[in-house]
Structure formats: structure tokens, C-alpha cells
Design an enzyme around this catalytic site. Structure first.
Site, PDB file in Angstrom:
ATOM      1  N   ARG A 103       1.010  -1.236  -0.112  1.00 56.54           N
ATOM      2  CA  ARG A 103      -0.023   0.022  -0.015  1.00 56.54           C
ATOM      3  C   ARG A 103       0.758   0.727   0.173  1.00 56.54           C
ATOM      4  NH1 ARG A 103      -2.600  -0.287   5.112  1.00 56.54           N
ATOM      5  NH2 ARG A 103      -1.811   2.548   5.130  1.00 56.54           N
ATOM      6  N   GLU A 122       4.337   7.054   2.750  1.00 49.53           N
ATOM      7  CA  GLU A 122       5.661   6.475   2.862  1.00 49.53           C
ATOM      8  C   GLU A 122       5.245   5.206   1.945  1.00 49.53           C
ATOM      9  OE1 GLU A 122       5.323   4.235   6.299  1.00 49.53           O
ATOM     10  OE2 GLU A 122       2.881   4.021   6.592  1.00 49.53           O
ATOM     11  N   ASN A 124       3.963   0.935   1.783  1.00 45.74           N
ATOM     12  CA  ASN A 124       4.227  -0.209   2.773  1.00 45.74           C
ATOM     13  C   ASN A 124       4.666  -1.211   1.844  1.00 45.74           C
ATOM     14  OD1 ASN A 124       3.048   0.960   5.063  1.00 45.74           O
ATOM     15  ND2 ASN A 124       1.573   1.798   4.230  1.00 45.74           N
ATOM     16  N   SER A 129      -2.080  -3.018   6.061  1.00 45.44           N
ATOM     17  CA  SER A 129      -4.124  -2.961   6.044  1.00 45.44           C
ATOM     18  C   SER A 129      -5.231  -2.027   5.501  1.00 45.44           C
ATOM     19  CB  SER A 129      -4.328  -3.579   7.964  1.00 45.44           C
ATOM     20  OG  SER A 129      -3.521  -1.917   7.792  1.00 45.44           O
ATOM     21  N   LYS A 337      10.892  10.724  11.852  1.00 45.01           N
ATOM     22  CA  LYS A 337      10.779   8.970  11.768  1.00 45.01           C
ATOM     23  C   LYS A 337      11.586   8.028  12.502  1.00 45.01           C
ATOM     24  CE  LYS A 337       7.002  10.244   8.333  1.00 45.01           C
ATOM     25  NZ  LYS A 337       6.317   9.195   7.049  1.00 45.01           N
ATOM     26  N   GLY A 342       3.464   1.084  12.150  1.00 46.56           N
ATOM     27  CA  GLY A 342       2.091   0.519  12.453  1.00 46.56           C
ATOM     28  C   GLY A 342       0.967   1.874  13.203  1.00 46.56           C
ATOM     29  N   ARG A 421      -8.251   7.779   4.405  1.00 47.47           N
ATOM     30  CA  ARG A 421      -8.513   7.933   5.527  1.00 47.47           C
ATOM     31  C   ARG A 421      -8.527   9.297   5.920  1.00 47.47           C
ATOM     32  NH1 ARG A 421      -2.731   4.795   7.694  1.00 47.47           N
ATOM     33  NH2 ARG A 421      -2.848   5.639   5.579  1.00 47.47           N
TER      34      ARG A 421
HETATM   35  P1  ADP Z   1       3.361   4.169  10.151  1.00 42.83           P
HETATM   36  O1  ADP Z   1       4.340   3.782   9.121  1.00 42.83           O
HETATM   37  O2  ADP Z   1       3.789   4.110  11.764  1.00 42.83           O
HETATM   38  O3  ADP Z   1       2.184   3.807   9.466  1.00 42.83           O
HETATM   39  P2  ADP Z   1       3.823   6.843   8.433  1.00 42.83           P
HETATM   40  O4  ADP Z   1       5.124   7.540   8.192  1.00 42.83           O
HETATM   41  O5  ADP Z   1       2.695   6.378   7.529  1.00 42.83           O
HETATM   42  O6  ADP Z   1       4.107   5.959   9.805  1.00 42.83           O
HETATM   43  O7  ADP Z   1       2.712   8.489   9.284  1.00 42.83           O
HETATM   44  C1  ADP Z   1       1.864   7.709   9.803  1.00 42.83           C
HETATM   45  C2  ADP Z   1       0.934   9.175   9.767  1.00 42.83           C
HETATM   46  O8  ADP Z   1       1.449  10.462   9.863  1.00 42.83           O
HETATM   47  C3  ADP Z   1       0.542   9.385   8.379  1.00 42.83           C
HETATM   48  O9  ADP Z   1      -0.539   8.113   8.403  1.00 42.83           O
HETATM   49  C4  ADP Z   1       0.179  10.516   7.912  1.00 42.83           C
HETATM   50  O10 ADP Z   1      -1.447  10.821   8.583  1.00 42.83           O
HETATM   51  C5  ADP Z   1       1.193  11.466   9.023  1.00 42.83           C
HETATM   52  N1  ADP Z   1       2.557  11.508   8.553  1.00 42.83           N
HETATM   53  C6  ADP Z   1       3.524  11.195   8.065  1.00 42.83           C
HETATM   54  N2  ADP Z   1       4.515  11.799   7.906  1.00 42.83           N
HETATM   55  C7  ADP Z   1       3.569  13.056   7.299  1.00 42.83           C
HETATM   56  C8  ADP Z   1       4.030  13.857   6.314  1.00 42.83           C
HETATM   57  N3  ADP Z   1       5.272  14.135   6.149  1.00 42.83           N
HETATM   58  N4  ADP Z   1       3.411  15.528   6.451  1.00 42.83           N
HETATM   59  C9  ADP Z   1       2.108  14.828   6.868  1.00 42.83           C
HETATM   60  N5  ADP Z   1       1.461  14.135   7.622  1.00 42.83           N
HETATM   61  C10 ADP Z   1       2.719  12.580   8.173  1.00 42.83           C
HETATM   62 MG    MG Z   2       1.306   4.637   7.571  1.00 38.75          MG
END
Ligand code: ADP
Ligand code: MG
Length: 449
Positions: A103, A122, A124, A129, A337, A342, A421
Site C-alpha cells: 500500500r 510512505e 508499506n 491493512s 520518523k 504501524g 483515511r
Molecule cells: P507508519 O508507518 O507508522 O504508519 P507513516 O509514515 O505512515 O508511519 O506516518 C503515520 C501518519 O503520520 C501518516 O498516516 C500521516 O497521517 C502522518 N504523516 C506521516 N508523514 C507525514 C508527512 N510528511 N506530512 C504530513 N503527515 C505525515
Molecule cells: Mg503509514
């Protein structure tokens, strides 16, 4: 929205298993959004087209294990989880066929000229999921439309079909009539309804034998005979990980199980190298054109690069210190990050600033810094724990992908649907089960949003 419509949505959710366990362990409907997210067909098509390019990229990166080990060496020094995953990588390719159920998450950002462009959050590669619940929320919106309670034209969404076809095809290619697909699960999974439907339909519709197993069970009763993985006396053709992405999934026994699986002939979804290719560190490294070129045909380079925002290594010899300073002075413009999946692990705003100012040079190796994406906001109706809330919201679009292939032949490589989402604009994280975001569908719009 009148209360009868709220009731319609909740009744549909309960009747169709659009459900989850909340953090207190109570069974409830999944958080849902009653205002579909509007997107123009050409933009949606752009996202659809980019999925196979990213799938192929990830498969290529995962196949270059020497490069992967080299690029993750420093992160592994300060992150034992990455180190442990690296040690599970077998020296020899134990199974030529690769299945990836992915995803790719995006937010749309408006350029100064008003044009919306997709920016990658990101990618996945493990335990992607909501393929099942995304279908169900689309079915709920379609039902409301049929009842005259919603006017939106929706983009159809059946990612669950794509995932099942991928698993069934991998099982068939493995080529052993009495083999079994094993889904690796967490013992206390909150999101079981998103998993169980895949299981039931694979058994009933595709006649594929299926088991839910924990890593602990594999450690206790799994073994390799002549290269093949067996659980008790059953041969396992495909191991589908819906666990194993978080350090809390592992103890000494679970690591032994992971090692066993990786060294067997089972088709792993994903292999540990595919899991590592999906880390934030690799995302950051691939944002350098010179690195990306290694894996991507020249005519696809710009398409992929355009989806990236600024991604930075904090331990970079030249740029590390300046970017740390810039982010510390403008914490609202960045996300910090670690190498985790998750949800709930990232740092935003004041916490980001504090973390940046207190972390050691060594700890910094385990993190990346990412520019914050600012999608346009819109008024939406959210249903959380039976309550209707109106909020100014943003949405994140995930594109589900399926890749099945070996060195010589690509059997499947396609986009199979989406996850939307929607969450209040002032909420940082995006997890549905953690209670941050609501499941939604895409509405076709012909005007700029
Ligand atoms: P995880 O692998 O824990 O899901 P993500 O990189 O998807 O980590 O980050 C989790 C959430 O944080 C994302 O679903 C988004 O809502 C927010 N987020 C992450 N990176 C960004 C970004 N560069 N700008 C804005 N929101 C972000
Ligand atoms: Mg994520």
C-alpha cells in the site's frame, strides 16, 4: 446529517463486519467518514498508474541485498530491530517467486498555481491493512447512495479481491496440492475483521487451505524438511505476515520462527528484504536521483521523483547539521520518523523539536526527517464510537498494489484499489485502529477540489 442516516451507516457497519476492537478491547464499528473525498479522475488515474512502478522498484531494491545491507548498516548500529531483521536475511535466495501485497500512501498537495499533486507519505511492504474494510466502507457509501442518502459518484473499490487473487495465485504457483497458506498474526489483533474475510473467502471461494498462526506457534511446532516449511505435518506454501513489523512482535522464540520462515521455500509476503526495502531510511535514500537510477528505467524516474517531498538523513556529513537546525527552528514544517511501522511512532511540532535537540549523533542514525505535507482541508462528517462529529479534515489516499513474479516473468503487477483515511486537520498521526482517522471512499469530481 439526520440521525436516521447515522443509524443507517452504523447498522450497515455492524451487519457487514465493518468493525474493530477499540484500544480498550471493546468491539465497535470502524470509524467511518460520511463525506467521501473528492478527486478528479485524471489525478486518480495518475495514482493508479504509479502503483506498478513502485511495486517493481521495491522488488528490485529487495533483490539487491548487498545494496540494502550497505544502506541500512548505520541505522542498524543504533536500532537493534533493523539489525535483527538484517540477520534474518538468508545468503541464498530460498524462493524465486515473490509476492508483494503493498500500500503506497499519499497526501495531495496544492501547488501555488492551484494544481494538486500526489506526495508520498510512505510505502508499506508488510501487513498493508484495510483492503477488506476499504471495500466495505465503499459498499456502505454505495448503499447510502442507492437509498438516496448520498449523492456522490464513487470510484469502485475492491482491493480485497486483488489481495485474494494474489495469495491464491502464489499458492497455485508454489505447486503443491496439499500446501496451506499461513497468515502470521498478533495474538491480540484489534483489526481481525480486515483479516478474517481474506481467510474465509480464500477457503470457500478459492478452496485454498488456510491457517492463522502466531510466530510463537511457528517457533514451537514449525520445521524445515528438505527446504520446505511445515507446521505440524502441513506443508506451508505461502506465509502472509500481518504481524512481525514491530519489535513488540518478537521475543527470542519469535525471531527463531522468522529465521525459519525466511530460510524456507515458502513464498513470503513479504520476505525480510522486502520488509527492509519499505523502511523510511530506504525511502529517504531513494529520494536521491543517483540512487533511484540504480533501480528504475530512465523514463519512469521523473514520475517517481515527483511524488517525493524532501527527505533527509540527520547523520549526513554535509547536510545533517544544517537540516537539524532548520527543522528545530521550524518544527511545524517537518516530521521526524524512526524505522517503525504501524502508527504512533513519529514526532511532530514541539515534540519533534525537543527530540531533535536531545538526541545523540548515534541515535540520529535511526531517524529520518521528512518535509510535512499540507493537504487541502474540507468539511467532513465523521462517525466515531456512534457519535457524529463535524470537522475540518484532511485525507490520505493509499493505493493497494499486488506484484507476483520471478526473475523471468511478471505474473501480476497492478493497482487493485484504494484506502482513504480522513481525519481532523489538527491531528498529526493517521491510524484507524489507534482512533486517529476514519475510513472513507473516493468521490469522482470534475472540478478542482
Ligand atoms: P507508519 O508507518 O507508522 O504508519 P507513516 O509514515 O505512515 O508511519 O506516518 C503515520 C501518519 O503520520 C501518516 O498516516 C500521516 O497521517 C502522518 N504523516 C506521516 N508523514 C507525514 C508527512 N510528511 N506530512 C504530513 N503527515 C505525515
Ligand atoms: Mg503509514
Amino acid at each position: 446529517m439526520p440521525s436516521t442516516q447515522l443509524k443507517e451507516a452504523i447498522d450497515f457497519a455492524f451487519t457487514h463486519g465493518l468493525m474493530k476492537f477499540n484500544p480498550a478491547g471493546v468491539l465497535t464499528h470502524a470509524p467511518i467518514c460520511l463525506t467521501p473525498y473528492r478527486i478528479a479522475p485524471d489525478l486518480n488515474f495518475k495514482l493508479y498508474q504509479v502503483t506498478p512502478l513502485f511495486n517493481q522498484l521495491m522488488i528490485k531494491v529487495a533483490g539487491d541485498t548487498a545494496w540494502l545491507k550497505d544502506k541500512l548498516r548505520d541505522s542498524a548500529k543504533s536500532d537493534p530491530f533493523i539489525q535483527h531483521l538484517l540477520t534474518c536475511m538468508p545468503d541464498e535466495n530460498s524462493q524465486p517467486l515473490k509476492l508483494l501485497l503493498s500500500r503506497n500512501d499519499f497526501m495531495l498537495e496544492k501547488k501555488p498555481d492551484g494544481v494538486l499533486i500526489p506526495r508520498q507519505v510512505e510505502y508499506n511492504t508488510i501487513a498493508a491493512s484495510f483492503a477488506v474494510l476499504s471495500h466495505k466502507v465503499w459498499a456502505m457509501h454505495r448503499y447510502l447512495k442507492k437509498q438516496g442518502k448520498l449523492t456522490s459518484e464513487l470510484f469502485e473499490n475492491r482491493p480485497d479481491n486483488g489481495f485474494m487473487q494474489g495469495l491464491a495465485a502464489a499458492h497455485a504457483h508454489y505447486g503443491v496440492a496439499r500446501g496451506c497458506v499461513a497468515m502470521i498474526v498478533q495474538p491480540n489483533e484489534a483489526n481481525i475483521f480486515d483479516q478474517r474475510v481474506l481467510e474465509y473467502r480464500l477457503i470457500e471461494q478459492y478452496e485454498v487451505p488456510f491457517m492463522r498462526l502466531t510466530l510463537k506457534e511457528i517457533a514451537e511446532e514449525g520445521q524445515i524438511t528438505e527446504g520446505h516449511l511445515y507446521f505440524r505435518k502441513l506443508l506451508i506454501s505461502v506465509v502472509y505476515f500481518r504481524a512481525g513489523y514491530d519489535p513488540s512482535d518478537y521475543d527470542e522464540h519469535a525471531w527463531r520462527a522468522r529465521m525459519l520462515i525466511e530460510h524456507s521455500s515458502a513464498i513470503k509476503v513479504p520476505e525480510v528484504s522486502m520488509q527492509l526495502a519499505g523502511t523510511k531510511k530506504i525511502q529517504q535514500i531513494l529520494s536521491h536521483p543517483a540512487e533511484l537510477k540504480r533501480f528504475v528505467q530512465p523514463d519512469h524516474l521523473t514520475t517517481i521523483l515527483k511524488t517525493f517531498v524532501g527527505l533527509y538523513a540527520l547523520d549526513d556529513q554535509v547536510y545533517g547539521q544544517p537540516i537539524r537546525q532548520t527543522a528545530s527552528q521550524n518544527p511545524e514544517k517537518y516530521v521526524l520518523k524512526p524505522q517503525r511501522e504501524g502508527g504512533g511512532h513519529n514526532f511532530f511540532g514541539a515534540e519533534l523539536k525537543q527530540k531533535l535537540n536531545t538526541m545523540s549523533q548515534n541515535e540520529a542514525k535511526a531517524y529520518i526527517l521528512m518535509e510535512r505535507i499540507n493537504p487541502p482541508t474540507f468539511q467532513a462528517e465523521l462517525v466515531v464510537d456512534h457519535q457524529l462529529q463535524q470537522a475540518e479534515c484532511v485525507s490520505e489516499i493509499g493505493r493497494f498494489g499486488v506484484y507476483l513474479g520471478d526473475e523471468d516473468h511478471q505474473h501480476i503487477n497492478q493497482d487493485v484499489g484504494y484506502l482513504v483515511r480522513t481525519k481532523a486537520a489538527d491531528v498529526n498521526e493517521g491510524g484507524v485502529c489507534a482512533g486517529y482517522a476514519c475510513l472513507n471512499s473516493l468521490e469522482i469530481t470534475f472540478s478542482a477540489a
